[in-house]
Scaffold this active site. Structure first.
Site, short mmCIF file in Angstrom:
data_model
loop_
_atom_site.label_atom_id
_atom_site.label_comp_id
_atom_site.label_asym_id
_atom_site.label_seq_id
_atom_site.Cartn_x
_atom_site.Cartn_y
_atom_site.Cartn_z
N HIS A 266 0.84 -1.20 0.00
CA HIS A 266 0.00 0.00 0.00
C HIS A 266 0.87 1.25 0.00
O HIS A 266 0.84 2.01 -0.95
CB HIS A 266 -1.01 0.02 1.15
CG HIS A 266 -1.94 -1.13 1.14
ND1 HIS A 266 -2.78 -1.42 0.08
CD2 HIS A 266 -2.17 -2.11 2.05
CE1 HIS A 266 -3.47 -2.50 0.33
NE2 HIS A 266 -3.12 -2.94 1.53
N ASP A 317 -5.22 -7.72 -3.50
CA ASP A 317 -5.54 -7.58 -2.08
C ASP A 317 -6.84 -8.29 -1.69
O ASP A 317 -6.88 -9.50 -1.57
CB ASP A 317 -5.55 -6.11 -1.72
CG ASP A 317 -5.55 -5.87 -0.21
OD1 ASP A 317 -5.59 -6.84 0.56
OD2 ASP A 317 -5.50 -4.70 0.21
#
Length: 440
Positions: A266, A317
């Site tokens: 991220h 994800d």
């Protein structure tokens, strides 16, 4: 030996016509452009890309697709629903679910996945007879599907972080924890690698290990690829600053984790100092554009990291979307919205993020059609309603996973003409989801 003749193929320099790729023992041994197909060659139509890498996956999050939007909320309210899913997962149901998720991935063109695995134990933290039963379920599912896997076995020891320090594990989080770094390391040591499986390591986040535990973790991971969630939310940055007087990136640097084997997943909310530390360390970043926008986490500093030569890989994800083309386009489109300018990344850079950068972050030599690389290939049709008329060198801006016709992993064709040996992909996925919904 197997030879694939590609109508067109994306080689490291450009797209070439009539490319013959020879494979032996799972690796590419010869690449010849402007070649005629020979007798016995397997023909791949359209344009053939290098294997596409999903560098960050949580297989069990797939259960949340289309089920978390009714009441708005944020990452933390979404997490409550995610935690509720864990109650229905056992080694058997985890295998069934992962099987469907991995089939969805290969059908969309992913040839390798980094599974960020922290659901280790039974409810209440009780160990299964095989302490790695949940991880082995993921390995078995990947093997049955045929996708290459790096199991990023995750150390998770505390329940969160506040200004006053680390919080105890809650009832759900006890499933994630081995109790200590040493116990985590001993369990992981029993996991076995193979031609298509690597065992990596992950620190869940600076919330889930104390500073001392992170430093101990850094000493025991050896030469494994190491990933961690980093600066995914502003609240994480604030808590780390208040507890440790440092940003998450600075805190991880102090622990000795930042380096060439490290990937910050991220990396959404980085300061200028963080960016400079990332650039100097040789660490990489993994963006997950479809998840970061789904959870309203923010848009990461992609161009700022690239300016500092930080390699960026891509992941799906939580699997709100499983489509490598959407992730590659996503990072560019997010930058366009930030800057009001187009062409923030060259097409070649976006393809590098979706291929070779992801392979490197997961400990593999792949994501390129070149001699010596693992023989992972993805054929994309160029005559669909989405791809007709596109420039071959810009196919990632037109294609979706639905345009993938053939997938080769380690020289073995595991998707042929859009068909997987396990059966219709839609049916396999539906059966996997149903197995978890009715499971105990």
């Amino acid at each position: 030996m197997t030879a694939y003749w590609c109508e067109h193929a994306q080689l490291p320099d450009k797209v070439h016509r009539g490319v013959r790729v020879v494979v032996a023992d799972g690796r590419i041994t010869e690449v010849v452009a402007d070649a005629k197909p020979a007798d016995g060659d397997v023909r791949l139509r359209g344009i053939v890309l290098p294997g596409l890498a999903n560098a960050h996956s949580h297989a069990f999050h797939r259960m949340l697709r289309g089920r978390t939007h009714a009441d708005g909320g944020n990452f933390w309210s979404w997490r409550d629903q995610m935690y509720a899913v864990t109650a229905r997962l056992t080694p058997d149901t985890y295998f069934a679910l992962a099987r469907g998720v991995f089939v969805e991935m290969v059908a969309a063109g992913y040839t390798v996945v980094g599974e960020f695995h922290y659901l280790h134990h039974a409810p209440g933290g009780r160990r299964y007879d095989d302490p790695n039963a949940m991880g082995e379920a993921l390995v078995a599912a990947a093997g049955e599907v045929g996708i290459r896997l790096t199991l990023l076995d995750t150390c998770y020891l505390t329940g969160g972080l506040s200004a006053d320090g680390h919080l105890p594990l809650d009832e759900v989080q006890t499933r994630f924890s081995d109790g200590s770094v040493q116990a985590w390391a001993e369990r992981v040591e029993a996991l076995q690698e193979s031609d298509t499986v690597r065992i990596g390591a992950a620190a869940h986040s600076v919330r889930a290990l104390t500073g001392e535990q992170l430093a101990e973790f850094a000493k025991v991971v050896g030469d494994r690829p190491v990933h961690a969630h980093v600066s995914e939310q502003i609240a994480e940055n604030l808590a780390t600053q208040m507890a440790y007087g440092a940003s998450p990136v600075e805190h991880l640097t102090d622990a000795g984790l930042l380096g060439e084997r490290f990937t910050a997943v991220h990396a959404t909310h980085l300061s200028e100092d963080d960016l400079d530390l990332m650039g100097r360390s040789g660490a990489g970043a993994c963006f997950c554009p479809t998840t970061e926008r789904d959870l309203a986490d923010g848009v990461g500093p992609g161009c700022e990291l690239a300016e500092r030569d930080v390699p960026i890989s891509l992941g799906s994800d939580q699997h709100a979307v499983i489509d490598p083309f959407e992730e590659m386009r996503g990072i560019e489109m997010h930058e366009r919205l930030k800057s009001h300018e187009r062409g923030r990344f060259p097409v070649a850079s976006l393809l590098e993020m979706g291929t070779a950068a992801g392979y490197r972050s997961l400990g593999w030599d792949g994501g390129r059609i070149a001699v010596g690389a693992v023989a992972d290939l993805v054929a994309v049709r160029t005559d669909s309603r989405r791809t007709s008329g596109v420039g071959l060198g810009q196919v990632i801006f037109g294609a979706t996973g639905a345009d993938v016709t053939d997938v080769v992993v380690g020289g073995r064709r595991i998707v042929s003409g859009g068909v997987h040996p396990m059966g219709p992909v839609d049916d396999v996925i539906a059966e996997s989801i149903a197995a978890v919904r009715v499971g105990q």
